[in-house]
Design an enzyme around this catalytic site. Structure first.
Site, PDB file in Angstrom:
ATOM      1  N   CYS A 335       0.841  -1.201   0.000  1.00 10.89           N
ATOM      2  CA  CYS A 335       0.000   0.000   0.000  1.00 10.89           C
ATOM      3  C   CYS A 335       0.885   1.262   0.000  1.00 10.89           C
ATOM      4  O   CYS A 335       1.546   1.547  -0.983  1.00 10.89           O
ATOM      5  CB  CYS A 335      -0.974  -0.035   1.174  1.00 10.89           C
ATOM      6  SG  CYS A 335      -2.411   1.044   0.951  1.00 10.89           S
ATOM      7  N   HIS A 432      -3.582  -5.659   1.338  1.00 15.75           N
ATOM      8  CA  HIS A 432      -3.300  -5.990   2.735  1.00 15.75           C
ATOM      9  C   HIS A 432      -3.761  -7.418   3.011  1.00 15.75           C
ATOM     10  O   HIS A 432      -4.791  -7.854   2.496  1.00 15.75           O
ATOM     11  CB  HIS A 432      -4.054  -5.046   3.674  1.00 15.75           C
ATOM     12  CG  HIS A 432      -3.572  -3.634   3.641  1.00 15.75           C
ATOM     13  ND1 HIS A 432      -2.378  -3.247   4.185  1.00 15.75           N
ATOM     14  CD2 HIS A 432      -4.143  -2.517   3.126  1.00 15.75           C
ATOM     15  CE1 HIS A 432      -2.227  -1.935   4.015  1.00 15.75           C
ATOM     16  NE2 HIS A 432      -3.279  -1.470   3.363  1.00 15.75           N
TER      17      HIS A 432
END
Length: 495
Positions: A335, A432
């Site tokens: 991310c 994630h």
């Protein structure tokens, strides 16, 4: 008039006393008795968030508690989530969606307008539940903030809930914490207290008997249990970054370093790696260099990419990362960490900070990121480039483009995600939770250290720990008394 849904609210005598873990354990304990249990936390502050099935985001602790209940996480379980972006400000997420960015003073003024939505979420959940396990935030006795409180006694009063205090004996001063909390509460709030729990006890509980008598004499409260230290709590996702201080797993073999950024987010991504017996995962504290003998450096998520790029450089970690790469080492970004690996990150609209901000990235991937558009919140699955399954969630606002995205790291729902450098040693993605995939994790570690074997079954381990936690609480809490507190009448379960 129908009876209220049985409920009990755990409030702490301070922060980090173990409320989240106790709530998860109670959720699993009562769910195993056949009850429809739902977790609830009116207000949470954490950058460790989870994506819900209804397309929102909540604190990771409430997602774990939902798992303990055997149900999917939804936005109503944590209707107000504060995600710190600076020392004085945070992103305010309400019922799963971003409402505003606010300073502490602004948020204090905003809180009274949020109580109706918090109650709306609570009542919606309670309508389908046999038991609500509610968790407060911080201390029950933050009397300076009581006027606009929606997290502790303010919510307990609005929802008319009984309260059990949780105190952490491991930090010391537990008698004063219980007695002092009771003393600071007004009479009407003291009346809500149904007892207290002593958490994280080490040693012989019989030696604490005189303390129980002292607390009783000063407060009139009964102890509902003395819960011994539960070592396996380290195998469950941590709630906030305070738990990362000095953290390193004890394994030997593959060495993985993760710089502990100032606004690190979703750091439970690394729990499956830390759980491996032959992996040493080091969360490197600010002021310390990244280890030169690491097999892999992972850049984690962050709530403020540009600010944490500056923080990373201030620690000298950019030099360490580039030196690691020049030595033939591998780097992976998740991310915000993926964004940092590119050539630049820009924030023309002020999504994470001042509008117009631009920062050079580390330049290890030929990509550029612009902070823009709606926040992506989605659960998703797919494969890596070698066909190994991955699953997790995306939670970001940046849009990343560039030549290296032509070599995607993952394929998610049939769409490319992430990028890989031309030499194959630098990679990144927005997913994630990818390390929770046992095949993907085993493949990654095998590539770092050949012949290491299959490793653990991480998801099965989490389920096993939740069951052991429920057993632990069943043995040390007066569960029958807690149920009577929750239903406000005679017992439903036999002794």
């Amino acid at each position: 008039m129908t009876d209220p849904t049985p409920a009990v609210m755990l409030q702490g005598t301070g922060s980090d006393v173990g409320k989240s873990l106790l709530a998860a354990g109670l959720c699993r304990l009562f769910a195993r008795r056949g009850l429809a249990v739902r977790p609830f936390k009116p207000q949470n502050m954490s950058n460790n968030a989870a994506v819900t099935t209804d397309g929102g985001e909540i604190g990771r602790a409430q997602a774990l508690q939902a798992r303990a209940c055997g149900v999917a996480a939804c936005s109503d379980m944590n209707p107000v989530l504060l995600k710190p972006q600076s020392e004085t400000g945070a992103q305010v997420v309400v019922q799963g969606k971003v409402l505003a960015n606010a300073t502490a003073r602004d948020y204090h003024a905003l809180k009274p307008t949020l109580l109706p939505r918090v109650l709306e979420s609570y009542r919606r959940l309670a309508a389908g539940a046999d038991l609500m396990v509610v968790e407060g935030a911080g201390s029950a006795a933050e009397v300076n903030l009581r006027a606009a409180d929606i997290a502790n006694m303010g919510f307990a009063e609005a929802a008319d809930l009984p309260v059990v205090l949780v105190a952490d004996i491991d930090r010391g001063g537990v008698i004063a914490s219980v007695v002092g909390t009771h003393a600071l509460l007004p009479e009407a709030e003291r009346a809500r207290l149904a007892g207290y729990v002593i958490n994280r006890f080490r040693g012989d509980p019989a030696l604490f008997t005189p303390a129980l008598e002292i607390i009783k004499a000063h407060t009139g409260l009964d102890c509902l249990g003395i819960v011994p230290w539960f070592a396996d709590a380290a195998l469950l996702p941590a709630e906030d970054a305070a738990s990362l201080k000095g953290r390193a797993s004890a394994g030997e073999g593959v060495k993985i370093a993760v710089p502990r950024l100032s606004r690190i987010a979703n750091f439970d991504d690394f729990d499956p790696l830390a759980a491996e017996s032959d992996v040493r995962l080091e969360m490197v504290a600010p002021g310390r260099p990244l280890p030169g003998d690491a097999d892999l450096i992972i850049l984690p998520g962050s709530k403020s990419t540009i600010a944490d790029l500056a923080f990373l450089r201030a620690q000298g970690w950019d030099i360490d990362i580039l030196a690691h790469w020049r030595r033939g080492g591998r780097v992976l970004g998740i991310c915000a960490g993926y964004q940092m690996l590119g050539k630049s990150v820009s924030d023309p609209l002020g999504v994470e900070g001042p509008a117009g901000g631009v920062a050079p990235g580390l330049g290890l991937l030929d990509i550029e990121t612009v902070m823009a558009g709606d926040k992506v919140l989605t659960e998703i699955s797919g494969t890596d480039a070698g066909g190994l399954p991955v699953a997790g969630y995306e939670m970001h606002m940046g849009r990343t483009t560039g030549p290296d995205t032509a070599r995607p790291f993952l394929s998610l729902d049939g769409q490319p995600d992430g990028a890989v450098s031309a030499d194959g040693r630098v990679m990144g993605c927005y997913l994630h939770g990818l390390f929770a995939s046992d095949p993907f994790r085993a493949g990654l570690l095998e590539s770092l250290r050949a012949g290491r074997g299959a490793g653990i079954a991480y998801e099965a381990q989490v389920e096993s720990v939740l069951d052991r936690l429920a057993d632990h609480l069943s043995a040390h809490l007066d569960v029958e008394r807690l149920w009577r507190v929750a239903i406000r009448q005679t017992s439903r379960f036999s002794s």
